[in-house]
Design an enzyme around this catalytic site. Structure first.
Site, PDB file in Angstrom:
ATOM      1  N   GLU A 267       0.896  -1.167   0.000  1.00 17.99           N
ATOM      2  CA  GLU A 267       0.000   0.000   0.000  1.00 17.99           C
ATOM      3  C   GLU A 267       0.925   1.204   0.000  1.00 17.99           C
ATOM      4  O   GLU A 267       1.394   1.650   1.035  1.00 17.99           O
ATOM      5  CB  GLU A 267      -0.894  -0.067   1.251  1.00 17.99           C
ATOM      6  CG  GLU A 267      -2.184   0.679   1.103  1.00 17.99           C
ATOM      7  CD  GLU A 267      -2.054   2.119   1.553  1.00 17.99           C
ATOM      8  OE1 GLU A 267      -1.832   2.981   0.663  1.00 17.99           O
ATOM      9  OE2 GLU A 267      -2.157   2.373   2.757  1.00 17.99           O
ATOM     10  N   CYS A 301      -1.845   8.807   2.853  1.00 15.01           N
ATOM     11  CA  CYS A 301      -1.676   8.264   1.497  1.00 15.01           C
ATOM     12  C   CYS A 301      -2.823   8.739   0.626  1.00 15.01           C
ATOM     13  O   CYS A 301      -2.681   8.861  -0.586  1.00 15.01           O
ATOM     14  CB  CYS A 301      -1.719   6.747   1.509  1.00 15.01           C
ATOM     15  SG  CYS A 301      -0.444   6.052   2.501  1.00 15.01           S
TER      16      CYS A 301
HETATM   17  C1  UN1 Z   1      -2.984   5.899   4.821  1.00 13.92           C
HETATM   18  O1  UN1 Z   1      -2.837   7.106   4.724  1.00 13.92           O
HETATM   19  O2  UN1 Z   1      -2.011   5.099   4.746  1.00 13.92           O
HETATM   20  O3  UN1 Z   1      -8.752   6.454   3.767  1.00 13.92           O
HETATM   21  C2  UN1 Z   1      -4.253   5.220   5.087  1.00 13.92           C
HETATM   22  C3  UN1 Z   1      -8.134   7.027   4.671  1.00 13.92           C
HETATM   23  C4  UN1 Z   1      -7.823   6.235   5.910  1.00 13.92           C
HETATM   24  C5  UN1 Z   1      -6.612   5.421   5.700  1.00 13.92           C
HETATM   25  C6  UN1 Z   1      -5.420   6.156   5.201  1.00 13.92           C
HETATM   26  N1  UN1 Z   1      -8.941   5.374   6.216  1.00 13.92           N
HETATM   27  O4  UN1 Z   1      -7.770   8.181   4.593  1.00 13.92           O
END
Ligand code: UN1
Length: 514
Positions: A267, A301
């Site tokens: 990821e 992310c």
């Molecule tokens: C991340 O930034 O690695 O969708 C995950 C989202 C959160 C998860 C982010 N539920 O922003």
């Protein structure tokens, strides 16, 4: 700001000290490696010290984990699910202090710190239900009196390598699923956030102990990526590496784990865009894009990094967006009214301002200035204001993920397909969204020729995905899926079974062999 008594209270509730061993085999805590100072970005001061994992500690942990797998894999999945239900309960009880610790250690607003723990609770509830739904299919054999079905077995030891930005939730949505699947977990957290991992590890260990489980089902190895992370990547006893972090490191992990034909769930970075069409509700768009861009100080992310706006609504949209930026509250993230805390570290601040220099040098026009904040309300050197810049769609840096609150505004003209082409023209493919009240535009964005991302939303932002469906993305985001839907299959091994109860031999494909 960050009162000593608040730190003491959280540490006491979560079992932390000023000096903490950083490895656990599920029963004993140790740490014979180098010392790591944990600095809070809230004030730039040392929160505590962690003694990291050395090679011998690592061996001890992996040996315990492999032994635990032999026992855990035979426990019925619904019983494993019941233990995860109890983990959810323990997290409910610790939500306040664990949320505060996340905030103290990496600087996200306390609202988001609590939200992160809620996401952990949600995945525990989900995984508990899932433990009774690890379905395999069955089909009809072409041979008489033969039965065929597939079943899903535990995979083994899962190495979970997590990032600083969701220092607890990424572990939880891997651990909860992996554990109900019958796997055991070894966790290597980011070096910025070891205290959160120690607190979480203590919570799961308590739950496992109360259930008289063997040690080694959930284990922890705090240490540098280049040392401990690399041991995990190369170790054939680790069946799956689930890694959350940069594309650069993800490519390295894919090659090292791939070379031994181990499994990975990756990821990696996002470069998430929102399209605003002439049919968008501009107020709704501005509000959602604002949260998407500055939530977690631009360090998700899923953070919104690019907005692609149709030219006829460009000025009106920008005005609405900037009015949110003008009202943004920045300061100590432990203050419940604060929307944005500091960046995670001084080096993250440097990365942000290096990127801004490059953007301006290449012709970007700053419409909301990102600047460093100093003075007694902003100690420690990690506070900034977020930046908004107008850029041409083909500027090189726009194709990169800069992990900071910088939002790019890009103008488009023509049909929605033009905007989709701009959106897709980056190496990453995590999250995306469109704001429109026009059905044809929305459906074309969601179609096979629309967004190429793992997540595509209509009339909401790019971040804040729920745990119920699969989370992850395409292209350089790595292709992995975590959390809900059938992401659990990545944590299990599939077995195809055929049973002959005919008392005779019938070869498939009609082959005669007499
Ligand atoms: C991340 O930034 O690695 O969708 C995950 C989202 C959160 C998860 C982010 N539920 O922003």
């Amino acid at each position: 700001m960050l009162a000593t008594q608040d730190i003491r209270k959280a540490f006491k509730a979560l079992g932390l000290k000023s000096d903490n061993p950083g490895a656990s085999d599920g029963r004993a805590w140790f740490g014979n490696g180098s010392e790591l100072e944990v600095v809070s970005p809230i004030n730039g001061k040392v929160l505590a010290v962690v003694k990291q994992t050395n090679n011998d500690d690592y061996e001890q942990v992996i040996t315990a984990a492999r032994e635990a797998f032999m026992v855990w894999r035979e426990i019925p999945a619904p019983k494993r699910g019941e233990i995860i239900r109890q983990l959810g309960q323990a997290l409910r009880e610790n939500k306040d202090e664990l949320g505060r610790l996340v905030t103290m250690e990496m600087g996200k607003s306390i609202q988001e710190g609590w939200g992160e723990v809620q996401e952990m609770i949600d995945i525990c509830d989900y995984a508990c239900g899932l433990s009774r739904q690890l379905y395999g299919v069955q089909t009809h054999s072409e041979r008489a009196r033969h039965r065929m079905y597939e079943q899903w077995h535990p995979l083994g030891l899962v190495g979970v390598i997590t990032a600083f930005n969701f220092p607890a939730a990424v572990w939880a949505w891997n651990l909860a699923i992996a554990l109900v699947c019958g796997d055991v977990v070894v966790w290597k957290p980011a070096s910025n956030t070891p205290l959160t991992s120690i607190a979480c590890q203590k919570i799961i260990e308590n739950v496992l102990r109360e259930n008289n489980m063997v040690s080694g089902i959930a284990t922890l190895v705090i240490g540098r990526g280049a040392e401990i992370g690399e041991l995990l990547n190369r170790d054939p006893r680790v069946d799956l590496i689930s890694y959350t972090g940069s594309c650069r490191m993800g490519k390295h992990i894919a090659s090292v784990v791939g070379a031994r034909l181990g499994k990975t769930i990756l990821e990696l970075g996002g470069n998430n865009a929102v399209i605003v069409t002439p049919n968008a509700d501009l107020d709704l768009a501005a509000e959602n894009i604002f949260f998407g861009a500055v939530g977690t100080a631009g360090q998700r992310c899923t953070t919104t990094r690019r907005v692609i706006i149709e030219e006829s609504v460009y000025d009106a949209f920008m005005k609405k967006l900037l009015s949110f930026y003008d009202r943004l509250t920045i300061g100590s993230p432990l203050d419940e009214r604060i929307q944005m805390g500091p960046l995670v570290s001084v080096s993250a601040v440097s990365t942000m301002f290096e990127a801004l220099e490059t953007i301006v040098r290449h012709g970007g026009r700053v419409v909301h200035e990102g600047k460093k904040l100093q003075g007694e309300n902003y100690p420690g050197g990690c506070y900034v204001t977020p930046a908004v810049v107008e850029v041409p769609k083909d500027m090189a840096i726009v194709r990169e993920e800069t992990f900071a609150p910088i939002l790019y505004l890009i103008k488009y003209s023509g049909p929605v397909q033009t905007a989709v082409a701009i959106q897709n023209d980056v190496p990453q493919g995590l999250s995306s969204s469109i704001f429109t009240d026009n059905l044809v535009e929305a459906e074309s964005f969601l179609s096979a020729s629309g967004s190429d991302c793992g997540i595509a939303n209509v009339n909401l932002g790019t971040s804040g995905a729920e745990i119920g469906l699969a989370f992850g993305g395409e292209k350089e985001t790595g292709g992995g899926r975590e959390s809900g839907s059938d992401a659990w299959k990545g944590y299990m091994r599939r077995q195809t079974n055929t049973i002959n109860w005919s008392k005779g031999t019938t070869l498939a494909q009609g082959i005669q062999f007499e």
